[in-house]
Design an enzyme around this catalytic site. Structure first.
Site, PDB file in Angstrom:
ATOM      1  N   ASP A 233       4.535   3.312  -3.239  1.00 23.50           N
ATOM      2  CA  ASP A 233       4.632   2.069  -2.169  1.00 23.50           C
ATOM      3  C   ASP A 233       3.970   3.472  -0.800  1.00 23.50           C
ATOM      4  O   ASP A 233       3.867   3.146   0.170  1.00 23.50           O
ATOM      5  CB  ASP A 233       6.324   2.435  -1.918  1.00 23.50           C
ATOM      6  CG  ASP A 233       6.514   2.208  -0.135  1.00 23.50           C
ATOM      7  OD1 ASP A 233       6.361   1.142  -0.356  1.00 23.50           O
ATOM      8  OD2 ASP A 233       7.862   3.477  -0.306  1.00 23.50           O
ATOM      9  N   HIS A 238      -0.167   5.131   2.408  1.00 22.31           N
ATOM     10  CA  HIS A 238      -0.064   6.493   3.670  1.00 22.31           C
ATOM     11  C   HIS A 238      -1.238   8.002   3.742  1.00 22.31           C
ATOM     12  O   HIS A 238      -1.787   8.512   4.243  1.00 22.31           O
ATOM     13  CB  HIS A 238       0.844   6.465   4.127  1.00 22.31           C
ATOM     14  CG  HIS A 238       1.665   4.961   4.024  1.00 22.31           C
ATOM     15  ND1 HIS A 238       1.547   4.378   4.979  1.00 22.31           N
ATOM     16  CD2 HIS A 238       3.034   4.770   3.774  1.00 22.31           C
ATOM     17  CE1 HIS A 238       2.055   3.165   5.036  1.00 22.31           C
ATOM     18  NE2 HIS A 238       3.190   3.009   4.273  1.00 22.31           N
TER      19      HIS A 238
END
Ligand code: BG6
Length: 486
Positions: A233, A238
């Site tokens: 995730d 990110h």
């Protein structure tokens, strides 16, 4: 930015969490602040049977919640709502796409954005149906939300399937962290100043720390999260993208492929973490019941949608290293978690101590540190040593602190505003190219595999802390400590 041409924005997952929380508010802001919006058309698409009026009501209710009252102007909302429409469509049913084709029939030459805010398992099917219905025009773009796939093989399959229909320059793989103003500011800081570049290497940087800590739990996304975990995730996308921006070589310009070529080199230079290294260099944790502020919160296993006996990680810390000339031997510590003590996203560059310590300091060594804050406030801080006033020659750290919100009194754009506009303008610089994403999966995959085979025990941490103690131990083994750990 050039004036906005007319466009159709087709939002799959149109009544979902991301659409309501981020995408529609972002479009509202851009609509409110743009001079000419006569050519805008936004169509929410979803399985649920809403009338247009009911959809507008739903959008209104959510946007009011997610847009601060001072920015939510009823007249601006009404004007925006006129651009908004809804279409009930089962993404897996070819016949339903005829209704979409009927809506777009007069607009083959307009920029057409298909934003897929759906499960990645639907991406290939949606693209195939769009093509069969004759909806993919030369000026179409498709936006793919993350995480794209579960591993290298599934990501490749999706990329093959989508790539059979859309050309690479029509595919926008979104990572909203790249849309954050401070991340782009890091590019400006590194390549718009001469000050940092001579120091930006293994000779002067002791370690780099990248933290994305959240106080929220899994909210209404329990089932998705339990199938995904923090590594897929947050880290695969990110954190690795932030690492790329910190570590990349100066590109020759800011064109999409110049930037993406340099980021790709960083991803390929990441030293693989395999076998026994996984236990030594990674920490995986899961929160148990605790308190955020003074509010008690349940443990992960008691959140809605979580499977009994789950082993999904809600916290990850990794010691990464780059095998290249500039960064060899410099640890890049990555850390992310849910239900942490504070909401904090920052990049910390710790410089080495001065080679010859002449001044007395309370901490024993004179060091400099650059802190790039993404959240909760966007800013830059450079810690320097200065003399303590008065007698003697003692030094202590002082800070040059720039709060971007005060420097620029304008409202900071949300990451999605910037990225959506980039999609409409066809600017790929802040989106991931296929080979970049593939390299990121290849680095993450051996860690996922080793974890699945029991290569790292899941450590528990109380909600409202900085994660398992093993996380501090990971970095303490190198004589370092996480920045501002409370
Ligand atoms: C998303 C993750 O990509 O980023 C979420 O799926 C996470 O789990 C979110 O909460 C964090 O984004 P931000 O911008 O709020 O830090």
């Amino acid at each position: 930015m050039a004036g906005l041409e007319a466009f159709d924005f087709i939002l799959f997952g149109g009544s979902g969490d991301l659409a309501m929380r981020k995408l529609l508010p972002a479009l509202y802001y851009r609509h409110r602040d743009s001079a000419d919006t006569t050519g805008w058309r936004i169509v929410g698409v979803g399985r649920q049977a809403f009338s247009r009026a009911a959809y507008l009501e739903l959008a209104h209710e959510h946007c009011r919640q997610h847009i601060p009252a001072k920015d939510f102007n009823p007249a601006a909302w009404n004007a925006f709502a006129q651009r908004l429409d809804y279409l009930q469509l089962d993404a897996t049913n070819a016949a339903d796409y005829q209704a979409l084709a009927a809506k777009l029939v007069d607009a083959e030459t307009r920029v057409r954005v298909f934003y897929l805010a759906t499960a990645p398992s639907l991406f290939a099917g949606i693209c195939a149906h769009l093509q069969t219905a004759g909806l993919v025009t030369p000026d179409s773009r498709v936006v793919l939300e993350k995480p794209l796939g579960r591993d290298t093989a599934s990501a490749r399959q999706i990329n093959d399937d989508v790539g059979a229909i859309f050309a690479e320059q029509q595919i926008f793989r979104i990572d909203h962290y790249l849309g954050k103003e401070t991340v782009q500011n890091l590019i400006a800081l590194r390549f718009g100043n001469v000050l940092f570049e001579p120091l930006w290497n293994r000779f002067w940087v002791r370690d780099v720390q990248i933290t994305i800590a959240e106080t929220v739990g899994v909210e209404s996304r329990g089932e998705f999260y339990d199938n995904t975990g923090a590594l897929r995730d947050m880290v695969q996308n990110h954190l690795l993208q932030l690492l790329c921006i910190v570590a990349m070589e100066p590109p020759t310009n800011i064109e999409a492929d110049s930037m993406r070529d340099e980021k790709l080199k960083v991803l390929r230079a990441l030293r693989p973490i395999v076998g026994g290294d996984v236990a030594a260099r990674t920490v995986r944790g899961q929160y148990r019941a605790g308190a955020i502020g003074h509010r008690p919160v349940p443990g992960y296993v008691d959140e809605p949608g979580i499977c009994a006996g789950t082993h999904t990680e809600t916290f990850v810390a990794i010691k990464a290293e780059l095998g290249n000339w500039r960064w060899a031997g410099v640890p890049f510590y990555l850390r992310t978690g849910k239900r942490m003590q504070e909401r904090l996203a920052e990049i910390v560059i710790n410089f080495r101590a001065v080679p010859h310590p002449m001044l007395r300091t309370a901490s024993g060594e004179a060091t400099n540190r650059l802190v790039i804050s993404l959240q909760p406030n966007e800013g830059l801080r450079l810690d320097l040593m200065a003399k303590v006033p008065g007698e003697g020659m003692n030094a202590q750290p002082i800070s040059l602190d720039v709060a971007l919100s005060q420097t620029y009194q304008t409202r900071q754009w949300d990451a999605y505003e910037r990225l959506i506009m980039d999609v409409i303008h066809g600017n790929l610089s802040l989106f991931m190219r296929r080979d970049e994403q593939d390299a990121a999966w290849q680095w993450v995959e051996p860690i996922l595999q080793a974890w699945a085979q029991g290569g790292q025990t899941l450590k528990s941490y109380p909600a409202g802390t900085w994660g398992p103690t093993a996380s501090s131990a990971l970095i303490a083994r190198d004589g370092n400590a996480w920045h501002e750990e409370g």
